[in-house]
Scaffold this active site. Structure first.
Site, short mmCIF file in Angstrom:
data_model
loop_
_atom_site.label_atom_id
_atom_site.label_comp_id
_atom_site.label_asym_id
_atom_site.label_seq_id
_atom_site.Cartn_x
_atom_site.Cartn_y
_atom_site.Cartn_z
CE LYS A 268 -3.49 2.43 2.80
NZ LYS A 268 -4.29 2.42 4.05
CG ASP A 273 -5.87 7.65 4.83
OD1 ASP A 273 -6.75 8.22 4.14
OD2 ASP A 273 -6.10 6.69 5.60
CE LYS A 280 -7.11 8.13 8.24
NZ LYS A 280 -7.80 7.04 8.94
CG ASP A 291 -2.19 4.92 5.02
OD1 ASP A 291 -2.03 3.88 5.68
OD2 ASP A 291 -3.29 5.24 4.51
CG ASP A 350 -10.33 6.86 6.65
OD1 ASP A 350 -9.23 6.89 6.06
OD2 ASP A 350 -10.45 7.01 7.88
NE ARG A 354 -10.93 -1.56 3.23
CZ ARG A 354 -11.56 -1.76 4.38
NH1 ARG A 354 -12.73 -2.39 4.40
NH2 ARG A 354 -11.05 -1.33 5.51
N1 BES Z 1 -4.48 4.25 7.21
C1 BES Z 1 -5.65 3.78 7.86
C2 BES Z 1 -5.40 2.66 8.85
C3 BES Z 1 -4.61 3.04 10.07
C4 BES Z 1 -5.27 3.42 11.21
C5 BES Z 1 -3.24 2.96 10.08
C6 BES Z 1 -4.56 3.73 12.34
C7 BES Z 1 -2.53 3.28 11.20
C8 BES Z 1 -3.18 3.64 12.34
C9 BES Z 1 -6.64 3.23 6.84
O1 BES Z 1 -6.56 3.78 5.58
C10 BES Z 1 -8.00 3.58 7.36
O2 BES Z 1 -8.32 4.72 7.36
N2 BES Z 1 -8.75 2.58 7.78
C11 BES Z 1 -10.03 2.79 8.33
C12 BES Z 1 -10.99 1.84 7.68
C13 BES Z 1 -12.42 2.01 8.10
C14 BES Z 1 -12.94 3.32 7.58
C15 BES Z 1 -13.23 0.87 7.58
C16 BES Z 1 -9.93 2.53 9.82
O3 BES Z 1 -9.26 1.58 10.21
O4 BES Z 1 -10.50 3.30 10.58
MN MN Z 2 -7.88 5.53 5.36
#
Ligand code: BES
Ligand code: MN
Length: 503
Positions: A268, A273, A280, A291, A350, A354
Site C-alpha cells: 500500500k 491519508d 479523519k 500510510d 477512508d 483495499r
Molecule cells: N491508514 C488507515 C489505517 C490506520 C489506522 C493505520 C490507524 C494506522 C493507524 C486506513 O486507511 C484507514 O483509514 N482505515 C479505516 C478503515 C475504516 C474506515 C473501515 C480505519 O481503520 O479506521
Molecule cells: Mn484511510
C-alpha cells in the site's frame, strides 16, 4: 539521494576481546549470568564487572547498560558496556537483534566513535551474527532527516566479535544482516518522509533509484497507463488529489530462474491519508504520512532480493497515491469498477487502501505472480486486535499463511494469523454493486482482508496488516519514535525459502 545511512562494511572478528581494535566493547550479560567466559574482562576492569553484579548496580535486566573503564594497559578497548540480556532461558535471535540495536543507539548518544559488539549466548553462529548485524545497523538509523540544528551525533563504526569469525558462512551472515538492516532503514526513511516531500511522483522516482541502483528493472505507470489498464479503483482514489497517482513496478528476473513460482509483493502506497470526504479527525492525522509504509517495505525488500540474488522471480507492485478530499474526490455511495471487472460501492472514502491494493493485486497476477503477499497499514481495527507489537496475518491456504508467519518471526517481524471464515463476506454485500468497500466496525481488519481476497484470483495469498507495527509512538531502548521498517526483512527472506513453500 543517500541509499543507506551507514554504508561501511561490518567486520566480524574472532577476538579475544582484549585484542579487538575498538573504543567500546559491548557485551551481553544475562540475569544470574555465570560469567564463566568473562574472567578476563572482569580482571581488565579491575573487578568492576563482578562488583557491579554483586552490588546490584547492574542486574542483567533486558536493555540495562553499565559502562565501565578498562584499566588494563594490555587491552585495546578503552571502555566496556555490559548490556542486560534478560534471563538466559528463552534467549533468541530476536532478543539479540534488539540488544545490538539498543547498544548501537546508546553508544551513538554517548558520541562513541568505534563500537565492537560481542555475540554471546547459545545461538547458532551464522544466525547470531546476522541478528547482530541487523540490530547494529538498525541502531544506526536516525529520524532527524530534516534537522538543521541539534543534529544527533554520528553513529559509531561497527564490528562484531564472534569466535567463528573465520567461517565464510559467518562472514556472509554479517553482510546479509548488514544489507537487510540497511534496506529496513531505507524503508523507515521513506515512511518518515513528510507527504509534501514524498508525493506519489517522488515516491516513484525514489523507488526507481533504489531499484535500479540494485540492478533491478523498474517501471512507473502514470495515470494514462492506469486508465488503459482500467484501474478504476486506484484512479477513483487518486481523483481527490491534485497530485497524480503512480504505479511502481519492480521486477527481479534472475537468469536461469524457474518459470514458477513467481512471488508477487504488493504494498500500500498512500503517501498521505486524510480519509478523503470521510475526513479523519485532525488529532494525530500527521501520522498518516506513513500510510505508504507497506509500499516502502516492498520497494526496499526488492532491493535486498536483488543484491542477495534470490533464486526465483519476484515482482513488486506499489500503487502510490494521496487520499484527499478535493473537489473531484469520490464521495460515499460512488460506484467504481476495478481492473478485474468487479464493481465496488464506496461507502467510506477512508477505506481506500483495499481499493488500490485490489487493482495492484490484479496487476501482479497479470505479471505472472503465482504466490501473493501484500503489506499494508490497512486498519485501525487490527491495532485494536493485536496492539502495536504484532502484525495481523490473513490469507489462504493456511499452509501458506503459516509459512509466511514463520519466516516473519525469524526475521524479527512478529505476525499472527486471523480467521477469514466465508461468513464474514456478508458484511461486504452491496445492494447496487458487487461489493461495498467497508463493513460495520466489528472485525474491521478481517472484513478488509475479505475484500482483498476477492481480488486474489484464488492464488495462494497472504495479507499482512501493519497498521499497528509500522510506527512507534513511543521510543524504545532499541528503536526511536517513528517508522519501524516492519516487513522488509520478511519479504526479502521469503524468496530464499521457495524450496519449502507449500504447493
Ligand atoms: N491508514 C488507515 C489505517 C490506520 C489506522 C493505520 C490507524 C494506522 C493507524 C486506513 O486507511 C484507514 O483509514 N482505515 C479505516 C478503515 C475504516 C474506515 C473501515 C480505519 O481503520 O479506521
Ligand atoms: Mn484511510
Amino acid at each position: 539521494m543517500e541509499l543507506a545511512q551507514g554504508t561501511d562494511e561490518l567486520a566480524v572478528v574472532a577476538g579475544p576481546a582484549g585484542q579487538v581494535e575498538t573504543e567500546v566493547l559491548a557485551i551481553p550479560v544475562f540475569e544470574a549470568d555465570d560469567l564463566a567466559d568473562l574472567d578476563d574482562l572482569d580482571a581488565a576492569t579491575g573487578g568492576e564487572v563482578r562488583r557491579a553484579l554483586a552490588s546490584g548496580e547492574f542486574t542483567g535486566k533486558l536493555f540495562e547498560i553499565f559502562w565501565c573503564v578498562v584499566l588494563s594497559g594490555s587491552w585495546r578497548p578503552r571502555r566496556a558496556a555490559l548490556v542486560g540480556a534478560g534471563p538466559r532461558a528463552g534467549f533468541s535471535t530476536e532478543r539479540l537483534r534488539k540488544l545490538a540495536a539498543a547498544v548501537g543507539l546508546a553508544a551513538r548518544q554517548r558520541h562513541v566513535a568505534r563500537l565492537a559488539f560481542v555475540s554471546r549466548g547459545a545461538l547458532e553462529a551464522a544466525e547470531a551474527v546476522q541478528a547482530c548485524a541487523e540490530g547494529l545497523t538498525l541502531g544506526e538509523f536516525s529520524p532527524a532527516q530534516h534537522k538543521t540544528s541539534d543534529l544527533p551525533p554520528a553513529p559509531p563504526s561497527l564490528q562484531i566479535v564472534h569466535p567463528a569469525a573465520s567461517q565464510r558462512e559467518v562472514r556472509n551472515a554479517a553482510s546479509r544482516g548488514r544489507l537487510l538492516g540497511e534496506c529496513s532503514n531505507l524503508a523507515r526513511a521513506l515512511a518518515n518522509e513528510p507527504s509534501n516531500l514524498l508525493t506519489p511522483r517522488v515516491f516513484a522516482e525514489r523507488a526507481v533509484a533504489i531499484a535500479e541502483d540494485a540492478g533491478l528493472c523498474a517501471e512507473v505507470l502514470d495515470e494514462r497507463a492506469l486508465a488503459e489498464l482500467n484501474m478504476g479503483l486506484f484512479l477513483g482514489v487518486a481523483r481527490g488529489s491534485d497530485e497524480p497517482p503512480r504505479l511502481i513496478v519492480i521486477r527481479h528476473e534472475p537468469p536461469g530462474a524457474p518459470e514458477r513460482p513467481v512471488l508477487g509483493l504488493v504494498g500500500k502506497g498512500v503517501t498521505f491519508d486524510t480519509g478523503g470526504i470521510s475526513l479523519k479527525p485532525a488529532d494525530g492525522m500527521e501520522r498518516m504520512k506513513d500510510d505508504m509504509a507497506g509500499g516502502a517495505a516492498v520497494v526496499c525488500a526488492m532491493r535486498a532480493i536483488a543484491i542477495l540474488q534470490a533464486p526465483i522471480r519476484v515482482v513488486g507492485v506499489v500503487p502510490a497515491t494521496e487520499n484527499m478530499p478535493g473537489g473531484r474526490a469520490i464521495k460515499p455511495g460512488d460506484v467504481l469498477r476495478s481492473a478485474s471487472g468487479k464493481t465496488v460501492e464506496v461507502v467510506n472514502t477512508d477505506a481506500v487502501g483495499r481499493l488500490i491494493l485490489a487493482d495492484a493485486l490484479w496487476y501482479a497476477q497479470q505479471l505472472g505472480a503465482t504466490h501473493l503477499v501484500d503489506v499494508a497499514t490497512l486498519t485501525g481495527a487490527c491495532v485494536t486486535a493485536l496492539g502495536k507489537l504484532t502484525s495481523g496475518l490473513f490469507g489462504s491456504p493456511e499452509l501458506w499463511v503459516e509459512h509466511v508467519r514463520r519466516v516473519a518471526l525469524a526475521a524479527g517481524d512478529r505476525a499472527w494469523p486471523m480467521p477469514l471464515f466465508e461468513d464474514y463476506a456478508e458484511a461486504l454485500r452491496s445492494e447496487v454493486a458487487d461489493l461495498v468497500n467497508s463493513g460495520p466496525r466489528p472485525a474491521g481488519a478481517i472484513t478488509a482482508a475479505m475484500f482483498l481476497k476477492e481480488f486474489t484470483g484464488g492464488l495462494p495469498w497472504v495479507h499482512m496488516d501493519i497498521a499497528g507495527t509500522a510506527w512507534l509512538e513511543d521510543a524504545k531502548p532499541f528503536q526511536p519514535k517513528g517508522a519501524s521498517g516492519v516487513a522488509v526483512r520478511t519479504l526479502a527472506e521469503l524468496p530464499f525459502t521457495a524450496g519449502r513453500w507449500p504447493v
